[in-house]
Enzyme design. Sequence first.
Site: not given
Ligand SMILES: *Cc1c(COP(=O)(O)O)cnc(C)c1O
Length: 832
Positions: A626, A725, A775
């Site tokens: 990622h 408030y 709220m």
């Molecule tokens: C949430 C997620 C995505 C998607 O990311 P976006 O920015 O929403 O496209 C892709 N890979 C992993 C591991 C994620 O947790």
Amino acid sequence: MLLYSDLPALVDGTLLQAPTDPTLAVQYLLLDSRRVGVAAGSLFFAIRGAQHNGHRYLPELYQRGVRQFVVDSASEIPGGPAAFPEAGFVVVPNSLRALQELVARHRAQFRVPVLGITGSNGKTIVKEWLAQMLSPDELLCKSPRSYNSQVGVPLSVWELNRTHTFGIFEAGISERGEMARLAAVIQPTLGIFTNLGTAHDAGFSSAAEKVAEKMQLFRHVDTLFYCRDHALIHAAAQQLLDASRTFTWSRQHPQEAHVAVTVLEATADRTVVRVAQRRPLPQEHTFTVPFADEPSLENALHCLMVLLWRQVAPAEIQRRLDRLHPVAMRLEMKQALNDCYILDDTYNNDLAGLSLALDALVRQPRRGRRTLILSDVLESGLAGPELYARVAQQLATHGVERLVGIGPDISASAVAFPGASAEFYPDTAAFLADFRPDQFRHETILVKGARRFGFERIVAVFQQKIHGTVLEVNLDALVHNLNFYRSRLQPGTKLMVMVKAFAYGSGSYEVANLLQFHRADYLAVAYADEGVDLRQQGISLPLMVMNPSPDSFQKLRQYHLEPEIYSFEALADYLRAAQEQPLPPMHLKLDTGMRRLGFTEEDLEELCALLQTHRAQLRVASLLTHLAGADEAQHNDFSRQQLAAFSRMAPQLEAALGYSVLKHALNSAGIIRFPDSHFDMVRLGIGLYGVEATGQQQDALYPVSTLQTTVSQVKTLAPGQTVGYSRRGQATDYERRIATLAIGYADGYDRRFGNGGGEVVIRGQRAPIVGNVCMDMCMADVTGIAGVQAGDVAEVFGPNITLTELAGRIGTIPYELLTNVSDRVKRVFVAE
Ligand SMILES: *Cc1c(COP(=O)(O)O)cnc(C)c1O
């Protein structure tokens, strides 16, 4: 009971092949192969039209269990009669004529009054209204809808049975010679000639010829009702019938008709008429017709004449007039709550009408389950158990999955509808008292009720303008965005879609269902329970769970959810559990720079050794990483380093495993920014929901979610007064208008939007939030916006205030705003 073996004699046919079962009986007449209800009792007439030939459907019908056939050409039986060993075939000169002859014989058995209706306009309405007005006195059989053609009339009259005390059938023609055939089927004893339109009919040389042809329906009636003011109708009637067999009314020739009608008063929605009857007994009454337009007045007066002639008391006639309602000529498909669609048929409910409406239900595109909300079925002449057994049979053949029965009779016959998906209420009020919108979701609902049940109230609650705060999710926009990202992929690249966190707040089931329909390859959720929910709702796509806890392995197995494994501990847990019983394949998460979860490059040696050792117990479905900064160009170099690391690590792992697996690295932003690194699959998230995180392609996406609320009250603030408030809504030296909105931080509307931090759109204009966000509500300054009032809609985000803008105003990201929209906010799914 009509036996198939009696048929040749009745329809002037010859028996070509006897059915193997000599006791076969004819219960239902069938002309359309798509409408096989109860195959066993159905007799199919193979009719030929300009566009179609019924003989072609014989194999299909036979396969569905139909065994009784009337054909008009033995040589057109596909494969010959021998191809249908159990079936009976009767050959006739003309199948349509045979149908009409058969029903004419059926009709002749009954001695009850039968009223035939023809005319250019108003046939169906007069029929429906007259039925409404006679129903307190009679058990009626009438044509369903406008079944008035050469085939529609026989099908209608076939429904007449011993229990009926009155029949009403309409007849419509387009060519010469047709009316005599319909007259032979209906055999009316009474008649109404509604009117004569000016439209030219291709089938006739003149209006006089047309009216003379139509008049053939009434050749043998005892009494014909018509309006004396239609000169052509009057002339034709005089030619055919002597005056003693007519009952006429007139507004223009009061002296020459049985009844003179004078309009005393006409308002926007009703007409008051004086009705002076000269013959047989002079009497005069005033009636109020609950309509103002001319056609409705004429239609109502026809019905009124029949009741006068039957000597129904004037006060009673008025009561029945008062209850007349417009007749819905078509079934309407209406969009309703929770992505439900309503097929609205709330005006009458007899057996024939039910079967037509069910046919219409089946023709709708499948959207979730099929539901029927049904009142007591009236005027069937059948006893409860038999009647509702027939209804149940119809529901089964039309694939109705859920029944809501309303009324004392249907409730008493609940046993006829076994199965969990039937519920019963004594009356409409009881249903409405129990009604909760979330009991209906994603259903196509046929609402079919007899007039007196007032089912239009049910349709109204389904369609009610949804009040309060609503997150509207546009499924068409979602599909558009899906396709946009698809167009960015190389052919063959798979698509995993992230539906974690309730599909970014948008409703996980609805979104997942749509993605399944549009053939996404994979879904991903954060937790096992989210996956279980989707499975229970029927989502069968492969599903990755990003954060499975060790105690969820049993669920993973049971629901076939594929875990992401990101640490040696998690891998050990997986192996331990897999030794007991196999587990779904895993996804190995590699940390290439995010420093959150995953195996790093330093872990690789140990990991490869483990994978090799345990090859037999584990199966890997994919390798993923990622990116930490895909959405921002300033991190491009870092992202490329991450991708390079992933490319180095993956082959080593595949070598250890001994097979190759799917590899994926990119989220929505990455798909746009790194088109060369899509690998085997990409993971689409926020882009699907309408936010293009790199900002480069925002215009290509459609906004999916609109958060809207309503104005609860509008106040005028004198100079010097404050709002809310802590008295934070600053006083000014001029008078202001303040709208209180039904959304607060408990709905997910962040407190940082208070005191000018946020804006909403009301009546197309921006209104700043004043004072603190509370709220359950907050306040907007609408001083410059004309006409704001309670009930107005305020857009919080959507097409006029983008999520990106709103997030920017409080220094957060669209993801947070979307997923913060709380559970108590209703989701409404819209689609064309
Ligand atoms: C949430 C997620 C995505 C998607 O990311 P976006 O920015 O929403 O496209 C892709 N890979 C992993 C591991 C994620 O947790």
